[in-house]
Design a protein around this motif. Structure first.
Motif, short mmCIF file in Angstrom:
data_model
loop_
_atom_site.label_atom_id
_atom_site.label_comp_id
_atom_site.label_asym_id
_atom_site.label_seq_id
_atom_site.Cartn_x
_atom_site.Cartn_y
_atom_site.Cartn_z
N SER A 188 0.87 -1.17 0.00
CA SER A 188 0.00 0.00 0.00
C SER A 188 0.91 1.23 0.00
O SER A 188 1.79 1.36 0.87
CB SER A 188 -0.88 -0.03 1.25
N ALA A 189 0.69 2.12 -0.99
CA ALA A 189 1.54 3.31 -1.10
C ALA A 189 1.44 4.16 0.16
O ALA A 189 2.46 4.66 0.65
CB ALA A 189 1.11 4.12 -2.32
N GLU A 190 0.23 4.27 0.72
CA GLU A 190 0.05 5.10 1.93
C GLU A 190 0.77 4.47 3.12
O GLU A 190 1.45 5.14 3.89
CB GLU A 190 -1.44 5.24 2.30
N GLU A 191 0.59 3.15 3.25
CA GLU A 191 1.22 2.47 4.38
C GLU A 191 2.74 2.59 4.29
O GLU A 191 3.41 2.89 5.28
CB GLU A 191 0.78 0.99 4.40
N LEU A 192 3.27 2.39 3.08
CA LEU A 192 4.72 2.48 2.93
C LEU A 192 5.20 3.90 3.25
O LEU A 192 6.17 4.08 3.99
CB LEU A 192 5.14 2.08 1.50
N ALA A 193 4.50 4.89 2.72
CA ALA A 193 4.91 6.29 2.95
C ALA A 193 4.91 6.60 4.45
O ALA A 193 5.80 7.32 4.94
CB ALA A 193 3.98 7.23 2.20
N SER A 194 3.96 6.00 5.18
CA SER A 194 3.85 6.30 6.62
C SER A 194 5.01 5.71 7.42
O SER A 194 5.23 6.08 8.57
CB SER A 194 2.53 5.76 7.16
N LYS A 195 5.76 4.79 6.82
CA LYS A 195 6.88 4.15 7.54
C LYS A 195 8.16 4.98 7.46
O LYS A 195 9.10 4.76 8.22
CB LYS A 195 7.16 2.75 6.97
N PHE A 196 8.23 5.89 6.51
CA PHE A 196 9.44 6.73 6.38
C PHE A 196 9.43 7.82 7.44
O PHE A 196 8.41 8.49 7.65
CB PHE A 196 9.50 7.37 4.98
N THR A 197 10.55 7.96 8.14
CA THR A 197 10.70 9.02 9.16
C THR A 197 12.07 9.66 8.94
O THR A 197 12.88 9.16 8.13
CB THR A 197 10.67 8.43 10.59
N PRO A 198 12.39 10.73 9.67
CA PRO A 198 13.73 11.32 9.51
C PRO A 198 14.85 10.34 9.87
O PRO A 198 16.01 10.55 9.52
CB PRO A 198 13.70 12.52 10.47
N ARG A 199 14.52 9.26 10.60
CA ARG A 199 15.57 8.29 10.98
C ARG A 199 15.72 7.16 9.95
O ARG A 199 16.59 6.31 10.08
CB ARG A 199 15.25 7.69 12.35
N THR A 200 14.87 7.15 8.93
CA THR A 200 14.96 6.07 7.93
C THR A 200 16.27 6.20 7.14
O THR A 200 16.50 7.20 6.49
CB THR A 200 13.77 6.13 6.94
N LYS A 201 17.08 5.14 7.21
CA LYS A 201 18.34 5.16 6.45
C LYS A 201 18.18 4.39 5.15
O LYS A 201 18.80 4.73 4.14
CB LYS A 201 19.45 4.54 7.33
#
Ligand code: IK2
Length: 447
Positions: A188-201
């Motif tokens: 799910s594009a929305e679900e995936l987008a929601s997993k990205f945070t400033p700490r995502t490497k």
């Protein structure tokens, strides 16, 4: 006599106090590194041993039960008798003919001029490539998004560097009736987008996917690429089954999408490419600045890989470069062979009521085991083991067929949702698939 006994008693008590003190020293200090905590269990170790112990028909671990192509075996024999230098150390980051041929071959596919000395690192299988990638690029506290189901080592490798795994599952889009193809499992594009945070490497993807067989479409990869670019994150792309696609599905390299070359670490495996998993040669291809970091990890751990094997694989790629796109190419012949084997296994599973999810790529097929009613005996219903683990153990021990539980490819959070599937490996001789079919037919007759 009295004095001797006294001395002996004293000596024994002295020895026991020394032992006690020594034990106290061991007990009071932690003599191991924390990074090894909780990463001791491994499904391949456990289930491969189980298959061997019970002499089961083995559709478990992913390896062919036939030999690599003759041209590769010949190349290896020639390398072995190719003079003294073939038996000595070679360049640490990859035998020169191999990195040259990998760069030449993949430049054509990625659409980017790959520098053999700066952009390629040869490793001990894709496994060590993954290990180097996590060690070299992920810091403590970094978040790494892992798409489920995932090849099981990603999670412990992230944990070992102090990173945090963040999971996002491929979910079956059930429109109307049953899901029949791995292509129906989507992000799910929305679900995936929601997993990205400033700490995502980084995000880790695997296409074609093990165990599901999903081959990501360009639009799906583009959606992932857009998020990587937006959040300035890396993409670790495990592509070990890149040549194995069926029914017109095409493998697309995410590194070939605009803006992705610099931020993608592409991982490949000679074992999977040439049906020689025991040779344990893999590679990573990326931009010089990423590979430089991976090289540092590699030189501090393995240093260099076996020369003769690299020489043979270099010749294998040289041949494939010349024959690319022709019917003689092994990269055409192997998927054609596996296509038949996939269909053979799928129709057997279907006929015995184990609903298969048709894989678009790779050499595994997962099937729904809900229709098989099993009364596990006490020894197999121990603890809180997921249902599919108990089922696979029962099938191996009682029926002589080894497979792999699919919940092993999920995080503990999502494991329960997917414990009604087991994985079958179909890169096997037809006689092995026939033996499996016999067992499955008997199983369905007793229902
Ligand atoms: N990445 C993936 C997705 C793999 O499937 C593998 C090998 N898997 O084989 C075990 C199984 O699933 O039955 C690797 C990486 C490691 O590849 P290599 O053998 O080149 O180290």
């Amino acid at each position: 006599m009295g004095i001797t006994r006294k001395l002996a008693t004293k000596l024994i008590s002295y020895q026991s106090s020394i032992r006690h003190q020594h034990k106290k020293v061991i007990m009071s200090r932690r003599l191991h590194a924390r990074r090894t905590d909780g990463v001791d269990k491994n499904i391949w170790v456990e289930f491969t041993q189980l298959a061997a112990d019970y002499k089961a028909v083995n559709l478990g671990q992913g390896f062919p039960d036939f030999s690599p192509p003759k041209f590769l075996q010949d190349a290896f024999c020639e390398a072995v008798s190719g003079g003294p230098q073939m038996h000595q150390y070679t360049r640490a980051f990859g035998h020169p003919p191999l990195v040259k041929n990998l760069a030449k071959f993949f430049s054509r596919i990625v659409g980017h001029e790959i520098d053999p000395l700066e952009d390629v690192l040869v490793t001990v299988g894709a496994y060590q490539a993954l290990f180097c990638a996590f060690q070299a690029l992920i810091d403590e506290g970094d978040e790494v998004i892992i798409v489920e189901p995932f090849f099981d080592c990603y999670q412990p490798m992230v944990k070992m560097v102090g990173g945090k795994a963040v999971y996002v599952p491929l979910r079956p889009k059930v429109e109307g009736s049953t899901v029949l193809s791995s292509g129906d499992w989507v992000l799910s594009a929305e679900e995936l987008a929601s997993k990205f945070t400033p700490r995502t490497k980084a995000i880790v993807i695997n296409t074609p996917n093990n165990p599901l067989g999903k081959v990501y479409k360009t639009e799906e990869l583009q959606m992932i690429a857009d998020l990587c670019i937006k959040h300035d994150a890396l993409c670790i792309s495990d592509e070990v089954y890149e040549w194995l696609t069926y029914d017109g599905n095409k493998h697309v390299k995410i590194a070939s999408l605009p803006g992705m070359w610099e931020r993608t670490i592409t991982i490949g495996s000679a074992g999977k490419t040439f049906s020689a998993t025991g040779w344990k040669i893999g590679w990573t291809i990326s931009s010089e600045q990423n590979i430089k970091r991976l090289k540092a990890m590699h030189q501090m751990s393995v240093f260099d890989c076996a020369t003769t094997v690299q020489e043979a694989i270099a010749r294998g790629f040289e041949r494939e470069y010349e024959l690319f796109g022709t019917p003689e190419s092994y990269f055409q012949q192997l998927p054609a062979l596996l296509h038949q084997k996939r269909n053979k296994l799928a129709s057997c599973l279907e006929s015995v009521g184990l609903q298969p999810i048709m894989p678009e790529g790779g050499y595994f097929l997962i099937a729904d085991i809900s229709s098989v009613k099993v009364d596990f005996n006490d020894s197999m219903s121990a603890g809180d083991e997921p249902y599919d683990f108990r089922f696979v153990k029962w099938l191996t021990k009682e029926k002589g067929l080894a497979t792999i539980p699919v919940s092993a490819f999920y995080s503990p959070e999502h494991r329960q949702e997917f414990d009604k599937y087991i994985r079958f490996c179909f890169i096997k001789e037809d006689s092995t698939l026939d033996a499996a079919e016999d067992i499955l037919r008997k199983l369905s007759q007793r229902q």
